[in-house]
Enzyme design. Structure first.
Site, mmCIF file in Angstrom:
data_model
loop_
_atom_site.group_PDB
_atom_site.id
_atom_site.type_symbol
_atom_site.label_atom_id
_atom_site.label_comp_id
_atom_site.label_asym_id
_atom_site.label_seq_id
_atom_site.Cartn_x
_atom_site.Cartn_y
_atom_site.Cartn_z
ATOM 1 N NE ARG A 173 -1.341 -5.136 -0.851
ATOM 2 C CZ ARG A 173 -2.157 -3.742 -0.985
ATOM 3 N NH1 ARG A 173 -2.876 -3.331 -1.737
ATOM 4 N NH2 ARG A 173 -1.907 -3.033 0.338
ATOM 5 N N GLY A 219 0.930 -1.111 -0.062
ATOM 6 C CA GLY A 219 0.061 -0.146 0.000
ATOM 7 C C GLY A 219 0.692 1.468 -0.129
HETATM 8 P P1 ADP Z 1 2.881 -4.463 2.709
HETATM 9 O O1 ADP Z 1 4.269 -4.627 2.285
HETATM 10 O O2 ADP Z 1 2.207 -3.140 2.666
HETATM 11 O O3 ADP Z 1 2.706 -5.266 4.053
HETATM 12 P P2 ADP Z 1 1.892 -6.907 1.212
HETATM 13 O O4 ADP Z 1 1.563 -7.914 2.413
HETATM 14 O O5 ADP Z 1 0.756 -6.772 0.136
HETATM 15 O O6 ADP Z 1 1.912 -5.315 1.860
HETATM 16 O O7 ADP Z 1 3.158 -7.122 0.434
HETATM 17 C C1 ADP Z 1 3.752 -6.338 -0.677
HETATM 18 C C2 ADP Z 1 4.362 -7.290 -1.702
HETATM 19 O O8 ADP Z 1 5.566 -7.852 -1.066
HETATM 20 C C3 ADP Z 1 3.778 -8.685 -2.227
HETATM 21 O O9 ADP Z 1 2.574 -8.322 -3.100
HETATM 22 C C4 ADP Z 1 4.830 -9.550 -2.541
HETATM 23 O O10 ADP Z 1 5.119 -9.241 -3.803
HETATM 24 C C5 ADP Z 1 5.727 -9.215 -1.611
HETATM 25 N N1 ADP Z 1 5.810 -10.382 -0.533
HETATM 26 C C6 ADP Z 1 4.807 -10.335 0.371
HETATM 27 N N2 ADP Z 1 4.975 -11.558 1.049
HETATM 28 C C7 ADP Z 1 6.079 -12.161 0.666
HETATM 29 C C8 ADP Z 1 6.665 -13.512 0.812
HETATM 30 N N3 ADP Z 1 6.432 -14.198 1.755
HETATM 31 N N4 ADP Z 1 7.717 -13.752 0.191
HETATM 32 C C9 ADP Z 1 8.025 -13.067 -1.005
HETATM 33 N N5 ADP Z 1 7.492 -11.635 -1.169
HETATM 34 C C10 ADP Z 1 6.366 -11.272 -0.538
HETATM 35 O O1 F6P Z 2 -1.918 0.800 3.927
HETATM 36 C C1 F6P Z 2 -2.877 0.147 4.523
HETATM 37 C C2 F6P Z 2 -4.060 -0.056 4.389
HETATM 38 O O2 F6P Z 2 -4.401 1.359 4.213
HETATM 39 C C3 F6P Z 2 -4.996 -0.679 5.310
HETATM 40 O O3 F6P Z 2 -5.661 -0.109 6.358
HETATM 41 C C4 F6P Z 2 -6.070 -1.107 4.308
HETATM 42 O O4 F6P Z 2 -6.796 -1.955 4.732
HETATM 43 C C5 F6P Z 2 -5.538 -1.668 3.164
HETATM 44 O O5 F6P Z 2 -4.363 -0.769 3.191
HETATM 45 C C6 F6P Z 2 -6.005 -1.323 1.865
HETATM 46 O O6 F6P Z 2 -5.574 -1.107 0.763
HETATM 47 P P1 F6P Z 2 -5.935 -1.547 -0.694
HETATM 48 O O7 F6P Z 2 -7.161 -0.931 -0.910
HETATM 49 O O8 F6P Z 2 -4.595 -0.874 -1.419
HETATM 50 O O9 F6P Z 2 -6.107 -2.944 -0.975
#
Ligand code: ADP
Ligand code: F6P
Length: 323
Positions: free
Chosen positions: A75, A14
């Site tokens: 993502r 995000g």
């Molecule tokens: P945030 O970084 O905001 O927590 P996400 O959980 O969506 O957001 O993770 C962002 C991106 O990081 C994912 O779409 C993926 O590309 C990568 N990612 C997340 N988890 C893993 C993992 N276990 N191994 C490798 N890449 C990951």
């Molecule tokens: O950035 C974190 C966050 O704002 C959460 O609070 C919320 O649930 C989520 O991202 C929503 O993200 P998106 O609409 O990009 O899937």
């Protein structure tokens, strides 16, 4: 002559206000240390699709005050596969990129750990409005999001007050109640519901409203974290139960945009600089964090194993003065 060191920077997950300030800091600090710095577009996807561009000092001019991220974000499900991580590492090697700064949340840090394991030193920089990264007291974007939420709730209060209504406002925070807690305190919310604290609607909402009614209060703000949800049902319940008009508002993505505050710009600059210093020393697999108000760094594994501690004392203070 020694080969010029090359690093890259990407934003992932995000977006958050202040990500641009962090990108700017990485680019400028890297170039200042004699490195070549590449911007990677659309998170890890950019490493899989070869969407990168070499940055110069002017590539990041005039972005420090902009919301969103000039590098875009994504993502990437594909990047969760080992094969994709190897391919991304091979691509980095083919471009001479020896280190990557990953600005994002803890999901993005898992990606950074995987890319480091595939041979490319990565450093995580916490960037998410939720402030939900256990290892750091602060994440870039949190202050701006709270100030946006504050302004919105203040506006809602104007109309709630004019109509003697109860307004229930949902703020962002899927797993973390920090935005709700701090916005709730700052707007004098009668009740604050967060995922970290078990609640009972009768005790924690209805009784609190009734108590303030006894001392003459006629309009009420209830702040609810996204992770608790249910604001429309709560509004209906309050109307039925107390006979007062209630309205629900979900603030949503308005909290993710906007020009970053001073705090977000400064912390992002400090964290971006720290990340480049680590890569410059050949260090990877670390996360830049704020601890005791200072910018430092931690091993990614250690950082990802930490459990978030909710500020129960602040919650108690909120409950004892919003009466
Ligand atoms: P945030 O970084 O905001 O927590 P996400 O959980 O969506 O957001 O993770 C962002 C991106 O990081 C994912 O779409 C993926 O590309 C990568 N990612 C997340 N988890 C893993 C993992 N276990 N191994 C490798 N890449 C990951
Ligand atoms: O950035 C974190 C966050 O704002 C959460 O609070 C919320 O649930 C989520 O991202 C929503 O993200 P998106 O609409 O990009 O899937």
């Amino acid at each position: 002559m020694a080969e010029q060191k090359s690093i890259a920077v990407l934003t992932s997950g995000g977006d958050a206000p202040g990500m641009n300030a962090a990108v700017r800091a990485v680019v400028r600090a890297g170039i200042n240390k004699g490195m070549r710095v590449f911007g990677v577009y659309r998170g890890y996807n950019g490493l899989l699709n070869g969407e990168i561009e070499e940055m110069n000092l002017r590539s990041v001019s005039d972005i420090i005050g902009n919301g969103g991220t000039m590098l875009y974000t994504a993502r990437s499900e594909e990047f969760k596969q080992k094969e994709a991580q190897e391919r991304a590492a091979d691509f980095c090697r083919s471009q001479g990129i020896r280190g990557v700064v990953v600005i994002g949340g803890d999901g993005s840090f898992r990606g950074a750990r995987a890319l480091t394991a595939a041979g490319i030193n990565c450093i995580g920089v916490p960037g998410t409005i939720d402030n939900d990264i256990a290892c750091s007291e602060y994440t870039v974007g949190f202050d701006t999001a709270m100030n946006t939420a504050l302004e919105m709730v203040d506006r809602i209060r104007d109309t709630a007050q004019s109509h003697d209504r109860c307004s229930i406002v949902e703020v962002m925070g899927r797993r973390c109640g920090d935005i709700a807690l701090q916005t709730g305190i700052a707007t004098g919310a009668t009740a604050i519901l967060v995922p970290e604290v078990e609640y009972n609607i009768e005790r924690d909402v209805i009784a609190r409203i009734i108590n303030t009614q006894k001392t003459g209060k006629k309009h009420f703000i209830i702040v609810v974290a996204e992770g608790v949800g249910g604001v429309r049902d709560l509004a209906k319940y309050i109307e039925r139960r107390l006979g007062i008009e209630a309205r629900a508002t979900i603030l949503g993505h308005v909290q993710r945009g906007g020009s970053p505050t001073v705090r977000d710009r400064v912390v992002a600059s400090q964290m971006g600089y720290e990340a480049v210093s680590l890569l410059d020393h050949g260090i990877g697999n670390r996360v830049v964090v704020m601890r005791d108000g200072k910018i430092t760094n931690l091993d990614i594994n250690e950082a990802l194993d930490m459990e978030r501690v909710f500020d129960k004392k602040l919650y108690k203070i909120a409950m004892s003065i919003s009466i």
